[in-house]
Write a protein that holds these residues in place. Structure first.
Motif, PDB file in Angstrom:
ATOM      1  N   LEU A  44       1.238  -0.670  -0.064  1.00 43.31           N
ATOM      2  CA  LEU A  44       0.201  -0.077  -0.109  1.00 43.31           C
ATOM      3  C   LEU A  44       1.003   1.017  -0.194  1.00 43.31           C
ATOM      4  O   LEU A  44       0.710   1.880  -0.510  1.00 43.31           O
ATOM      5  CB  LEU A  44      -1.159   0.012   1.020  1.00 43.31           C
ATOM      6  CG  LEU A  44      -2.145   1.577   0.984  1.00 43.31           C
ATOM      7  CD1 LEU A  44      -3.064   0.959   0.441  1.00 43.31           C
ATOM      8  CD2 LEU A  44      -2.858   0.954   2.768  1.00 43.31           C
ATOM      9  N   SER A  45       2.093   1.444   0.772  1.00 40.92           N
ATOM     10  CA  SER A  45       2.899   2.409   1.115  1.00 40.92           C
ATOM     11  C   SER A  45       3.797   2.375  -0.641  1.00 40.92           C
ATOM     12  O   SER A  45       3.667   3.721  -0.877  1.00 40.92           O
ATOM     13  CB  SER A  45       3.772   2.009   1.771  1.00 40.92           C
ATOM     14  OG  SER A  45       4.672   3.337   2.233  1.00 40.92           O
ATOM     15  N   GLN A  46       3.710   1.453  -0.774  1.00 35.98           N
ATOM     16  CA  GLN A  46       4.209   1.440  -2.831  1.00 35.98           C
ATOM     17  C   GLN A  46       3.555   1.842  -3.514  1.00 35.98           C
ATOM     18  O   GLN A  46       4.125   3.094  -3.987  1.00 35.98           O
ATOM     19  CB  GLN A  46       5.291   0.312  -2.907  1.00 35.98           C
ATOM     20  CG  GLN A  46       5.364   0.512  -4.166  1.00 35.98           C
ATOM     21  CD  GLN A  46       6.379  -0.990  -4.327  1.00 35.98           C
ATOM     22  OE1 GLN A  46       5.717  -2.293  -3.850  1.00 35.98           O
ATOM     23  NE2 GLN A  46       7.336  -0.810  -5.760  1.00 35.98           N
ATOM     24  N   ALA A  47       2.276   1.670  -3.667  1.00 39.59           N
ATOM     25  CA  ALA A  47       1.010   1.996  -4.486  1.00 39.59           C
ATOM     26  C   ALA A  47       0.681   3.331  -4.438  1.00 39.59           C
ATOM     27  O   ALA A  47       0.670   4.010  -5.031  1.00 39.59           O
ATOM     28  CB  ALA A  47       0.141   1.136  -4.538  1.00 39.59           C
ATOM     29  N   LEU A  48       0.447   4.411  -3.700  1.00 38.45           N
ATOM     30  CA  LEU A  48       0.359   5.405  -2.716  1.00 38.45           C
ATOM     31  C   LEU A  48       1.300   5.836  -2.133  1.00 38.45           C
ATOM     32  O   LEU A  48       1.116   7.429  -1.992  1.00 38.45           O
ATOM     33  CB  LEU A  48      -0.508   5.327  -1.419  1.00 38.45           C
ATOM     34  CG  LEU A  48      -1.795   4.280  -1.808  1.00 38.45           C
ATOM     35  CD1 LEU A  48      -2.771   4.754  -0.510  1.00 38.45           C
ATOM     36  CD2 LEU A  48      -3.182   5.349  -2.680  1.00 38.45           C
ATOM     37  N   GLY A  49       2.486   5.471  -2.927  1.00 38.04           N
ATOM     38  CA  GLY A  49       4.002   6.744  -2.467  1.00 38.04           C
ATOM     39  C   GLY A  49       3.825   7.065  -1.282  1.00 38.04           C
ATOM     40  O   GLY A  49       4.849   8.747  -0.790  1.00 38.04           O
ATOM     41  N   ILE A  50       3.416   6.776   0.177  1.00 37.30           N
ATOM     42  CA  ILE A  50       3.200   6.843   1.347  1.00 37.30           C
ATOM     43  C   ILE A  50       4.188   6.430   1.734  1.00 37.30           C
ATOM     44  O   ILE A  50       3.586   5.182   2.503  1.00 37.30           O
ATOM     45  CB  ILE A  50       1.718   7.275   2.511  1.00 37.30           C
ATOM     46  CG1 ILE A  50       1.058   8.044   0.452  1.00 37.30           C
ATOM     47  CG2 ILE A  50       1.938   7.532   2.810  1.00 37.30           C
ATOM     48  CD1 ILE A  50      -0.947   8.161   1.404  1.00 37.30           C
ATOM     49  N   PRO A  51       5.502   6.926   2.690  1.00 38.87           N
ATOM     50  CA  PRO A  51       6.670   5.646   3.415  1.00 38.87           C
ATOM     51  C   PRO A  51       6.143   5.269   5.202  1.00 38.87           C
ATOM     52  O   PRO A  51       6.530   4.088   4.824  1.00 38.87           O
ATOM     53  CB  PRO A  51       7.916   6.832   2.995  1.00 38.87           C
ATOM     54  CG  PRO A  51       6.890   8.395   3.172  1.00 38.87           C
ATOM     55  CD  PRO A  51       6.300   8.318   2.126  1.00 38.87           C
ATOM     56  N   ASP A  52       5.228   6.628   5.602  1.00 39.32           N
ATOM     57  CA  ASP A  52       4.985   5.840   6.613  1.00 39.32           C
ATOM     58  C   ASP A  52       3.702   5.311   7.450  1.00 39.32           C
ATOM     59  O   ASP A  52       2.703   5.818   7.982  1.00 39.32           O
ATOM     60  CB  ASP A  52       5.056   6.860   7.695  1.00 39.32           C
ATOM     61  CG  ASP A  52       4.149   8.463   7.272  1.00 39.32           C
ATOM     62  OD1 ASP A  52       4.165   8.509   6.386  1.00 39.32           O
ATOM     63  OD2 ASP A  52       4.331   9.916   7.963  1.00 39.32           O
ATOM     64  N   ILE A  53       2.513   4.482   6.465  1.00 43.17           N
ATOM     65  CA  ILE A  53       1.764   4.310   6.423  1.00 43.17           C
ATOM     66  C   ILE A  53       1.390   3.493   7.655  1.00 43.17           C
ATOM     67  O   ILE A  53       2.534   2.230   7.732  1.00 43.17           O
ATOM     68  CB  ILE A  53       1.181   3.203   5.563  1.00 43.17           C
ATOM     69  CG1 ILE A  53       0.653   4.244   4.230  1.00 43.17           C
ATOM     70  CG2 ILE A  53      -0.500   2.731   6.196  1.00 43.17           C
ATOM     71  CD1 ILE A  53       0.238   3.788   2.696  1.00 43.17           C
ATOM     72  N   SER A  54       1.024   3.338   8.427  1.00 42.66           N
ATOM     73  CA  SER A  54       1.053   2.691   9.864  1.00 42.66           C
ATOM     74  C   SER A  54      -0.376   2.775  10.694  1.00 42.66           C
ATOM     75  O   SER A  54      -1.487   3.205  10.188  1.00 42.66           O
ATOM     76  CB  SER A  54       1.351   3.146  11.097  1.00 42.66           C
ATOM     77  OG  SER A  54       1.122   4.195  11.619  1.00 42.66           O
ATOM     78  N   ALA A  55      -0.712   1.534  11.745  1.00 42.39           N
ATOM     79  CA  ALA A  55      -1.863   2.315  12.100  1.00 42.39           C
ATOM     80  C   ALA A  55      -2.660   3.731  13.163  1.00 42.39           C
ATOM     81  O   ALA A  55      -3.730   3.506  13.558  1.00 42.39           O
ATOM     82  CB  ALA A  55      -2.050   1.401  13.025  1.00 42.39           C
ATOM     83  N   ASP A  56      -1.652   4.106  13.256  1.00 41.46           N
ATOM     84  CA  ASP A  56      -1.971   5.837  13.868  1.00 41.46           C
ATOM     85  C   ASP A  56      -1.869   6.451  11.861  1.00 41.46           C
ATOM     86  O   ASP A  56      -2.259   8.192  12.611  1.00 41.46           O
ATOM     87  CB  ASP A  56      -0.173   6.130  14.412  1.00 41.46           C
ATOM     88  CG  ASP A  56      -0.477   4.870  15.873  1.00 41.46           C
ATOM     89  OD1 ASP A  56      -2.058   4.796  16.112  1.00 41.46           O
ATOM     90  OD2 ASP A  56       0.825   4.808  15.864  1.00 41.46           O
ATOM     91  N   ASN A  57      -1.273   5.853  11.236  1.00 43.20           N
ATOM     92  CA  ASN A  57      -1.461   6.925   9.612  1.00 43.20           C
ATOM     93  C   ASN A  57      -2.078   6.696   8.961  1.00 43.20           C
ATOM     94  O   ASN A  57      -1.754   6.186   7.871  1.00 43.20           O
ATOM     95  CB  ASN A  57       0.002   7.254   9.710  1.00 43.20           C
ATOM     96  CG  ASN A  57       0.257   8.028   8.688  1.00 43.20           C
ATOM     97  OD1 ASN A  57      -1.071   8.842   8.462  1.00 43.20           O
ATOM     98  ND2 ASN A  57       0.672   8.006   7.977  1.00 43.20           N
TER      99      ASN A  57
END
Length: 148
Positions: A23-36
């Motif tokens: 998901l991080s790679q697909a959306l280009g968001i490096p800090d995906i987590s349960a808090d983000n």
């Protein structure tokens, strides 16, 4: 273990769960987590497929939103009386066709055949001897000895 997420539209899960790294790679968001959690996504909780009882039927699974998470929910139902009877008859037929032991009795609760004497529980291996109606210890032949 890597967290899973799932896309949600109109408060309904769509598509399949996706790993955080994908998901991080697909959306280009490096800090995906349960808090983000990205917009239109939700944490996904996968549950193990349940072990079925002897007279239960697995009817699949779906994804449900519960407590701000999407959960995999498995559906199991009890067999109808007709389904139970069909299963029992299949087991009985198979038993007779494969030369099941005549001294063993059908157990409706387990849908299996039981020996007249329980197998010893001492860690050794046994085989049933119908001619003596007893369990006999199974000895693995020593293959280093010549055959008689």
């Amino acid at each position: 273990m890597e967290q899973l997420f799932i896309k949600v539209e109109n408060n309904q899960p769509i598509d399949h769960p996706i790993l955080t790294s994908n998901l991080s790679q697909a959306l280009g968001i490096p800090d995906i987590s349960a808090d983000n959690v990205p917009e239109n996504y939700m944490i996904f909780i996968r549950n193990a497929r349940p072990q079925l009882g002897v007279y239960e039927v697995y009817e699949g699974f779906d994804y449900q939103i519960q407590n701000d998470q999407c959960v995999e929910v498995h559906h199991v139902r009890n067999m109808t009386d007709e389904e139970k009877l069909t299963k029992q008859n299949q087991v009985k037929s198979s038993w007779s066709q494969t030369g099941g032991f005549p001294s063993w009795t059908f157990n409706e609760e387990t849908c299996m055949y039981d020996p007249p004497i329980p197998i010893p529980d001492d860690g050794r291996r046994y085989v049933w001897k119908e001619d003596t109606l007893a369990w006999e210890e199974f000895i693995v032949p020593d293959e280093s000895l010549p055959s008689p």
